[in-house]
Design a protein around this motif. Structure first.
Motif, PDB file in Angstrom:
ATOM      1  N   ILE A 151       0.715  -1.048  -0.046  1.00 25.03           N
ATOM      2  CA  ILE A 151       0.085   0.136   0.063  1.00 25.03           C
ATOM      3  C   ILE A 151       0.785   1.183  -0.184  1.00 25.03           C
ATOM      4  O   ILE A 151       0.663   2.204  -0.904  1.00 25.03           O
ATOM      5  N   TYR A 152       1.731   1.202   0.758  1.00 24.97           N
ATOM      6  CA  TYR A 152       2.821   2.407   0.723  1.00 24.97           C
ATOM      7  C   TYR A 152       3.490   2.414  -0.500  1.00 24.97           C
ATOM      8  O   TYR A 152       3.568   3.805  -0.797  1.00 24.97           O
ATOM      9  N   ALA A 153       3.860   1.684  -1.181  1.00 27.38           N
ATOM     10  CA  ALA A 153       4.529   1.582  -2.433  1.00 27.38           C
ATOM     11  C   ALA A 153       3.555   2.424  -3.383  1.00 27.38           C
ATOM     12  O   ALA A 153       4.141   2.824  -4.615  1.00 27.38           O
ATOM     13  N   ARG A 154       2.440   1.789  -3.119  1.00 28.95           N
ATOM     14  CA  ARG A 154       1.468   2.428  -4.366  1.00 28.95           C
ATOM     15  C   ARG A 154       1.194   3.684  -4.037  1.00 28.95           C
ATOM     16  O   ARG A 154       0.830   4.720  -4.868  1.00 28.95           O
ATOM     17  N   LEU A 155       0.840   4.231  -2.665  1.00 29.40           N
ATOM     18  CA  LEU A 155       0.650   5.515  -2.561  1.00 29.40           C
ATOM     19  C   LEU A 155       1.586   6.666  -2.538  1.00 29.40           C
ATOM     20  O   LEU A 155       1.377   7.888  -2.662  1.00 29.40           O
ATOM     21  N   HIS A 156       2.757   6.162  -2.182  1.00 32.69           N
ATOM     22  CA  HIS A 156       3.914   7.039  -1.927  1.00 32.69           C
ATOM     23  C   HIS A 156       4.374   8.031  -3.022  1.00 32.69           C
ATOM     24  O   HIS A 156       4.250   9.347  -2.889  1.00 32.69           O
ATOM     25  N   PRO A 157       4.231   7.428  -4.328  1.00 33.78           N
ATOM     26  CA  PRO A 157       4.745   8.263  -5.515  1.00 33.78           C
ATOM     27  C   PRO A 157       3.429   9.387  -5.513  1.00 33.78           C
ATOM     28  O   PRO A 157       4.207  10.557  -6.138  1.00 33.78           O
ATOM     29  N   LYS A 158       2.319   8.989  -5.315  1.00 31.66           N
ATOM     30  CA  LYS A 158       1.184   9.938  -5.466  1.00 31.66           C
ATOM     31  C   LYS A 158       1.040  11.140  -4.494  1.00 31.66           C
ATOM     32  O   LYS A 158       0.804  12.333  -4.921  1.00 31.66           O
ATOM     33  N   PHE A 159       1.537  10.802  -3.259  1.00 36.48           N
ATOM     34  CA  PHE A 159       1.130  11.745  -2.188  1.00 36.48           C
ATOM     35  C   PHE A 159       2.241  12.195  -1.604  1.00 36.48           C
ATOM     36  O   PHE A 159       2.232  13.077  -0.805  1.00 36.48           O
ATOM     37  N   ALA A 160       3.539  11.755  -1.747  1.00 32.88           N
ATOM     38  CA  ALA A 160       4.632  12.195  -0.974  1.00 32.88           C
ATOM     39  C   ALA A 160       5.032  13.715  -1.238  1.00 32.88           C
ATOM     40  O   ALA A 160       5.309  14.372   0.060  1.00 32.88           O
ATOM     41  N   ASP A 161       4.908  14.139  -2.225  1.00 33.40           N
ATOM     42  CA  ASP A 161       5.041  15.522  -2.631  1.00 33.40           C
ATOM     43  C   ASP A 161       3.589  16.187  -3.099  1.00 33.40           C
ATOM     44  O   ASP A 161       4.018  17.301  -3.714  1.00 33.40           O
ATOM     45  N   ALA A 162       2.718  15.965  -2.709  1.00 32.02           N
ATOM     46  CA  ALA A 162       1.362  16.305  -2.858  1.00 32.02           C
ATOM     47  C   ALA A 162       1.223  17.648  -2.375  1.00 32.02           C
ATOM     48  O   ALA A 162       1.489  17.956  -1.338  1.00 32.02           O
TER      49      ALA A 162
END
Length: 559
Positions: A151-162
């Motif tokens: 789940i972390y791998a899926r969401l991190h690229p989307k929201f890390a710098d959102a």
């Protein structure tokens, strides 16, 4: 992740069937007690008998399920009426084990090794079951990530710098979930590092203590020798404390090496967001409704866990070797869907459907996890099994948590874990009980819950089959669940006129209760001393008991 009991070294010191309508005379348990037996001193007993989970408490003082007594009395002049199929969804089963081979399910409609789907069920050459974590080329998934990592791998690229100021309400909700997952993932990474440091510190301390004591005793020494020491300095006090801890907890270099290896693999595979073995399977993983993939290798690279589970359910009885399974006249259907890591929802759903479509009467699920991102697919499969009258038995989990308050998947509740209102009727969640009749009666690792855990079953120091025709003791709710699955299969075999709902009710209503039994509440931090009444830790407040269940089934059958 499978409900394997993960050992954590925490150093406490400062260093580092067609039922006959004929009435059956039920022999009294009290009349069968051997009054000449000696009282068991549980305070000094280190390990129970290998078959303790089969024993009857009044006969032996061990809080087993009275299955041995049942076979020797109720079943002495009776035969089972129907062969029952128990699907074991796990990491693989050694179908060649000498104590299991005769009881492995065979798909009689499939011609072995002809590379054809003879019975047209969608699975080519599924002679003994199916493997949903293998590829068509014969390769298999062994290690996989944990669900929190995926789940972390899926969401991190989307929201890390959102830019959170421009997120829609829907995206904001996902962002809040991402923050929760990120925190949980970071906690696990830090936890693994702390545990590795603790074990390394213990390893160094053990080596230093051994050196000090060897010099002191001019060679070898015993536990008693160490206890007789009256330390005159900090160095000797250190050595005595360390080796006392090491010897009392049976810690040797092998245990330490295994722990370090496990933590290394957790970091290399389980908590590594860049690791994914799914290409081995070759399915379209984004298509969660896809069903027909995998291969027919039901053994897999490491069938240790599944083989142990299978033996508890249905190791061949009275063949003069090894141990006896709980159920007689049973077939084990191996379905491989659980890697060393967390099982994937898609595979769990398909494994359940495979079991149902190929004739399973009971499904044993000795696995679980804290996140289920595609729960809807699993829910649909559970609904399907429930509708088809298949009893599902699930291990409650080894997190020492209250599952009324903490998620543990899969679950009988459809929809949201806490807010879902509809549940599957044919579901049993099983906690693990121990052989000691004191405050440690509940396994220290076992999950519990007055609403979510239905009953307990023996799950500590359970002796069962392991690969290559070997045997060993294991513990976990993974061991408790197959005790109940075997009990259900036994009831179905002797009372085939009873429905699965009736079998479930009989098991629930016939549990052995222990009024006023205070037990230590399992706790993640291993804090001891907090007590509760045993009957408050599950729906029934009791432990499965074959003898009582058979008596209850007889009454229901004759109505």
């Amino acid at each position: 992740m499978t409900n394997r009991l993960v050992i954590t070294l925490i150093c406490a010191i400062t260093f580092y069937s067609c039922s006959s309508t004929k009435e059956v005379t039920q022999p009294s348990i009290e009349q069968s007690v051997d009054t000449t037996q000696k009282t068991v001193d549980f305070s000094t007993l280190e390990t129970p008998p290998k078959n303790w989970h089969h024993l009857d408490e009044q006969q032996t003082q061990f809080r087993g399920i009275s299955s041995k007594l049942t076979y020797e009395t109720i079943f002495q002049d009776r035969s089972s009426q129907k062969q029952i199929i128990v699907a074991v969804i796990d990491g693989g089963v050694d179908i060649k084990h000498s104590d299991l081979q005769a009881n492995i399910w065979t798909n009689s409609d499939e011609i072995p090794n002809n590379q054809k789907d003879d019975d047209q069920n969608g699975y080519k050459d599924d002679v003994n079951g199916w493997n949903f974590i293998g590829g068509a080329d014969g390769k298999n998934v062994n290690n996989d990530t944990f669900e929190v990592t995926r789940i972390y791998a899926r969401l991190h690229p989307k929201f890390a710098d959102a830019d959170t100021t421009v997120l829609s309400a829907k995206a904001q909700k996902k962002y809040e979930y991402y923050k929760k997952i990120k925190k949980a993932y970071a906690y696990q990474i830090n936890k693994q590092q702390r545990q590795y440091n603790n074990i390394s510190s213990l390893e160094d301390s053990k080596k230093e203590a051994e050196k000090i004591l060897s010099n002191y005793f001019s060679g070898s020494y015993t536990y008693e020798d160490i206890q007789a020491i009256q330390p005159q300095d900090k160095q000797m006090a250190f050595a005595k404390d360390v080796m006392t801890y090491v010897l009392e907890n049976d810690i040797d270099s092998t245990v330490i090496a295994e722990q370090k290896k496990q933590l290394y693999e957790f970091m290399k595979y389980g908590y590594n967001p860049d690791f994914s073995p799914r290409d081995i399977v070759g399915d379209d993983y984004d298509n969660k409704t896809e069903r027909y993939y995998g291969n027919n290798d039901v053994i897999g690279p490491d069938p240790s866990h599944g083989t142990h589970v299978a033996g508890i359910v249905g190791a061949v009885r009275n063949n003069g070797i090894g141990m006896n399974g709980v159920a007689a006249n049973v077939q084990i259907m191996p379905i491989r869907a659980v890697p060393d890591g967390d099982e994937r929802d898609k595979d769990v759903a398909n494994a359940i459907r495979y079991a149902v479509d190929n004739g399973a009467d009971v499904i044993n699920m000795s696995f679980g996890k804290s996140y289920s991102p595609y729960k809807k697919q699993v829910d649909k499969a559970i609904r399907y099994a429930n509708k088809k009258g298949v009893l599902m038995v699930h291990a409650a989990g080894n997190s020492s948590e209250n599952t009324d308050q903490k998620e543990n998947y899969p679950t009988d509740t459809y929809g949201d874990y806490f807010e879902g209102s509809e549940t599957a009727d044919l579901w049993l969640s099983i906690g693990a009980s121990s052989w000691k009749p004191d405050s440690s009666f509940v396994g220290s690792f076992s999950n519990y819950g007055a609403e979510r855990v239905d009953l307990f079953a023996p799950g500590v120091d359970i002796y069962s089959t392991t690969p290559d025709s070997k045997y060993e003791r294991n513990q976990g709710t993974s061991m408790a669940a197959p005790v109940v699955s075997g009990t259900a299969a036994l009831l179905m075999s002797y009372y085939p006129n009873l429905t699965s709902n009736q079998i479930r009710s009989v098991i629930m209503e016939s549990v052995k209760k222990y009024p006023n039994q205070d037990v230590i509440i399992p706790h993640k931090a291993n804090a001891e001393g907090t007590l509760a009444d045993f009957d408050t830790l599950s729906v029934t407040g009791g432990v499965v008991n074959v003898y009582r269940a058979l008596q209850a089934a007889e009454k229901v059958s004759n109505k």
